[in-house]
Design a protein around this motif. Structure first.
Motif, PDB file in Angstrom:
ATOM      1  N   ILE B  94       0.885  -1.162   0.000  1.00  0.00           N
ATOM      2  CA  ILE B  94       0.000   0.000   0.000  1.00  0.00           C
ATOM      3  C   ILE B  94       0.929   1.220   0.000  1.00  0.00           C
ATOM      4  O   ILE B  94       1.688   1.408   0.956  1.00  0.00           O
ATOM      5  CB  ILE B  94      -0.879   0.022   1.268  1.00  0.00           C
ATOM      6  N   TYR B  96       0.879   4.412   0.512  1.00  0.00           N
ATOM      7  CA  TYR B  96       0.893   5.485   1.511  1.00  0.00           C
ATOM      8  C   TYR B  96       1.105   4.952   2.929  1.00  0.00           C
ATOM      9  O   TYR B  96       1.083   5.712   3.884  1.00  0.00           O
ATOM     10  CB  TYR B  96      -0.405   6.306   1.448  1.00  0.00           C
ATOM     11  N   PHE B  97       1.254   3.633   3.050  1.00  0.00           N
ATOM     12  CA  PHE B  97       1.435   3.023   4.359  1.00  0.00           C
ATOM     13  C   PHE B  97       2.927   2.755   4.577  1.00  0.00           C
ATOM     14  O   PHE B  97       3.642   2.436   3.638  1.00  0.00           O
ATOM     15  CB  PHE B  97       0.671   1.697   4.368  1.00  0.00           C
ATOM     16  N   ASP B 101       3.680  -0.852   8.838  1.00  0.00           N
ATOM     17  CA  ASP B 101       2.209  -0.877   8.759  1.00  0.00           C
ATOM     18  C   ASP B 101       1.731  -1.827   7.665  1.00  0.00           C
ATOM     19  O   ASP B 101       0.719  -2.516   7.827  1.00  0.00           O
ATOM     20  CB  ASP B 101       1.671   0.534   8.508  1.00  0.00           C
ATOM     21  N   ASN B 102       2.450  -1.861   6.536  1.00  0.00           N
ATOM     22  CA  ASN B 102       2.080  -2.789   5.466  1.00  0.00           C
ATOM     23  C   ASN B 102       2.126  -4.231   5.964  1.00  0.00           C
ATOM     24  O   ASN B 102       1.241  -5.025   5.659  1.00  0.00           O
ATOM     25  CB  ASN B 102       3.046  -2.623   4.286  1.00  0.00           C
ATOM     26  N   ARG B 104       1.992  -5.160   9.166  1.00  0.00           N
ATOM     27  CA  ARG B 104       0.966  -5.339  10.211  1.00  0.00           C
ATOM     28  C   ARG B 104      -0.423  -5.548   9.621  1.00  0.00           C
ATOM     29  O   ARG B 104      -1.262  -6.229  10.204  1.00  0.00           O
ATOM     30  CB  ARG B 104       0.948  -4.118  11.137  1.00  0.00           C
ATOM     31  N   LEU B 105      -0.658  -4.913   8.454  1.00  0.00           N
ATOM     32  CA  LEU B 105      -1.973  -5.074   7.811  1.00  0.00           C
ATOM     33  C   LEU B 105      -2.210  -6.535   7.434  1.00  0.00           C
ATOM     34  O   LEU B 105      -3.302  -7.075   7.650  1.00  0.00           O
ATOM     35  CB  LEU B 105      -2.056  -4.169   6.573  1.00  0.00           C
ATOM     36  N   ALA B 106      -1.145  -7.184   6.906  1.00  0.00           N
ATOM     37  CA  ALA B 106      -1.269  -8.610   6.555  1.00  0.00           C
ATOM     38  C   ALA B 106      -1.539  -9.431   7.805  1.00  0.00           C
ATOM     39  O   ALA B 106      -2.345 -10.369   7.794  1.00  0.00           O
ATOM     40  CB  ALA B 106      -0.003  -9.087   5.860  1.00  0.00           C
ATOM     41  N   ARG B 152       6.357  -9.036   4.477  1.00  0.00           N
ATOM     42  CA  ARG B 152       4.892  -9.023   4.544  1.00  0.00           C
ATOM     43  C   ARG B 152       4.323 -10.426   4.267  1.00  0.00           C
ATOM     44  O   ARG B 152       3.399 -10.887   4.942  1.00  0.00           O
ATOM     45  CB  ARG B 152       4.371  -8.003   3.511  1.00  0.00           C
TER      46      ARG B 152
END
Lengths: 426, 222
Positions: B94, B96-97, B101-102, B104-106, B152
């Protein structure tokens, strides 16, 4: 994580997001502002008169009687004889009365003849009494007490002399210039038509009309010199003329017990001496306000349409963003985001913008009403309550958020479909 | 058996011409498979089927004993988050992440706890400096982005890693470094690897090399 994603996503599109946010802020401001003005106008309207049980005048329409006796709008169809007034005032149920006599004016402002009871018993707003900013109620025959607006716009101060004009036009050829009045007191602003009124004693009104007939000064019958001497003492000063009025325009009645209201109203309406009409001011005020419902609803409709336009702008902004977010969607799908998650993300972004816009708009409204309250009260006699957040406004804000959720379904469903058919990016 | 494909056939939309028809194919756990084929040989379709984004029109794909067609769309998405890591050619993140954070999103989609600490460890192991951990992904170089993508893909310790032409946007030096890191990390996590590429020079690093045209009986329409 979800909120953070939505915030970062908006920040990534800060240009268009900011413009959409401003559009929503303006439209929510308009919506709440209109609601605020409507609410204030309604309450200020309803606060014009309070604590008065009945208003009595010559037989006419309810609203007409209210308009001329309270709002000083229009004219009385007829006067009431002093005897009829005395008869009703003597009724055992009646606690007090305020006779009023209208018909003269000063530079476009109406003159009202009344008694000192007016300053004791008249109430407006939440049972507020009239208060003097300076001076005292009239004590002399040719004393006048000015409403705040009259004093402010015409620049009068205590002790100034002014001449009343016969009739109601702002420029009159029939001036009572032989009998000037002295400013004895100036009232504090009330936000009601009282501010635009000059108050004199009933006897004063009588006195200036000595030697007049049918509204015309009789050249051959000037007032006998010394018949009434200006500033010679209190109202009960013995004069050569009997200054008891023969007629008055209307009178306000306060009762000992509210229970007697309808009984007395019926008595007055069936009074055999002359055709009279008694109205309950609260009821008639409501009827009058209802006549303005169309205006009210039109204003509401316009602000709702302004809001709808900006919400559609929000939807368009998000819809346009979806095209450039195809890769983002592919990435999220690959790492396990469901299409529902993406729909919720779009909804979240929309709600964040709408929420921020609503909060800013409410803040701006509070700020602008606080900053302008003093000016509005002084210049326009418009009193704004300090509590701007009404339950109605909460409903509106809720409706804004709900509307946002609904409108954001357009880009939301689009992203859902897109996500459903999105394959792994290469 | 980690991946087992039985008699699958797949065609797009209403067209009845299959782009993929595989009678039988399997991958053992921890295995490292290099899959090559010209463009249009059905590589992309196969990867989408393995990730559960597309479903075969007939036949069955089982991964870790779970038949993918048997899961609802929602559960399939969750299952993918938990068991499969994906690295694409490019644009893996992503933009803008931040890097952390990218990752952590996963972890968020797979409900993996304590992801932040592990994400930082992985980034460290992959040679991403700490000062880059919170930079928006779009500000990282392609090489750095691809390394963040490995982290990720591995954050949820998946059993299967699908990697699709990950080096095509990298120069030789970066490509070699990337391959070494990828294989190292896959081995450390005991993750099976299906690596798709047309660059046969990379094949030597894998335990098994297969040409998709030999597996796919559909005739290489796509």
């Amino acid at each position: 994580m979800f909120l953070r994603l939505a915030l970062c996503s908006l920040w990534n599109r800060k240009g268009s997001a900011l413009l959409t946010f401003l559009a929503i802020t303006v439209s929510v401001f308009v919506l709440l502002g209109v609601e605020q003005i409507r609410h204030q106008a309604k309450s200020s309207f309803g606060n014009t008169v309070s604590g008065i049980d009945l208003i009595v005048g010559a037989r006419t329409g309810d609203i007409n009687l209210l308009l001329y006796s309270v709002f000083r709008l229009g004219n009385a169809t007829n006067n009431i004889s002093w005897q009829s007034y005395q008869h009703i005032a003597d009724d055992p149920n009646v606690a007090w009365t305020i006779p009023i006599s209208l018909g003269d004016s000063h530079k476009g402002y109406r003159v009202m003849g009344t008694t000192a009871d007016y300053f004791t018993h008249f109430r407006f707003g939440q049972n507020k009494r009239l208060e003097l900013a300076e001076g005292a109620p009239f004590s002399d025959l040719f004393d006048v007490v000015l409403g705040s607006e009259v004093a402010r716009s015409l620049g009068y101060s205590l002790g100034d002399k002014l001449v009343l004009a016969h009739g109601l036009g702002s420029t009159s050829f029939s001036q009572h210039d032989d009998k000037p009045f002295r400013v004895a007191g100036i009232l504090k602003p009330t936000g009601t038509p009282v501010d635009q009124t000059l108050h004199v004693s009933l006897e004063g009104i009588e006195a200036i009309h000595i030697g007049w007939q049918n509204g015309v000064k009789l050249p051959g019958s000037p007032m006998a010199p010394g018949a009434i001497a200006l500033g010679t003492g209190a109202l009960d000063t013995t004069t050569h003329h009997d200054l008891t009025p023969k007629t008055i325009t209307a009178f306000m009645v306060g009762l000992k017990s509210k229970l007697a209201t309808f009984q007395l109203q019926r008595q007055i309406n069936t009074y055999t001496g002359e055709p009279l009409l008694a109205i309950l001011p609260g009821v008639t005020l409501t009827q009058l306000w209802q006549m303005m419902a169309v205006m009210e609803n039109t204003l509401r409709l316009i602000s709702a349409l302004v809001l709808l336009a900006s919400l559609l702008g929000l939807a368009a902004m998000l819809l346009a963003s979806i095209r450039e977010r195809q890769r983002e969607i592919a990435v999220m799908r690959a790492i396990g985001a469901s299409p529902w998650f993406l729909l919720a993300l779009i909804e979240m972004e929309a709600v964040l913008i709408a929420l921020a816009g609503s909060i800013l708009a409410t803040g701006l409204l509070c700020l602008s009403t606080t900053l302008t309250a003093e000016v509005l009260a002084e210049r326009f006699s418009l009193f704004i309550e300090s509590t701007v957040i009404t339950p109605q406004m909460f409903t509106y804000l809720l409706a804004v958020i709900l509307g946002t959720v609904l409108v954001a379904l357009i880009p939301g469903i689009s992203v859902y479909k897109s996500a459903l058919h999105q394959k792994l990016a290469r | 058996m980690l991946v087992s494909i039985q008699n699958i056939s797949f065609h797009y939309g209403s067209a009845n011409i299959p782009v993929l028809a595989i009678p039988q194919w399997s991958v053992q756990s921890g295995e490292r498979v290099f899959l090559h084929g010209p463009s249009g040989s059905g590589k992309s379709t196969l990867l989408n089927l393995l990730a559960g984004i597309l479903l075969p029109n007939s036949g069955a794909i089982e991964i870790l004993g779970q038949r993918l067609n048997a899961l609802s769309a929602r559960r399939r998405d969750k299952w993918r988050a938990r068991h499969i890591g994906v690295v694409f050619q490019q644009f893996n993140l992503i933009p803008y992440f931040g890097a952390v954070d990218n990752i952590r999103l996963a972890a968020h989609f797979a409900r993996t706890p304590n992801a932040t600490g592990r994400a930082k460890e992985l980034l460290q192991a992959l040679g991403i400096d700490e000062n880059l951990h919170h930079q928006p992904a779009s500000q990282l170089s392609i090489g750095q982005q691809q390394r963040v993508a490995i982290a990720r893909a591995l954050i949820n310790q998946p059993e299967l890693l699908i990697v699709d032409e990950p080096t095509s946007a990298l120069d030789t030096q970066n490509r070699n470094a990337f391959m070494t890191l990828l294989l190292e990390q896959a081995q450390r996590n005991d993750t099976a690897l299906i690596f798709v590429s047309h660059d046969l020079s990379l094949a030597g690093r894998f335990s098994r090399v297969e040409a998709l045209v030999e597996i796919n009986r559909a005739g290489g329409q796509h």
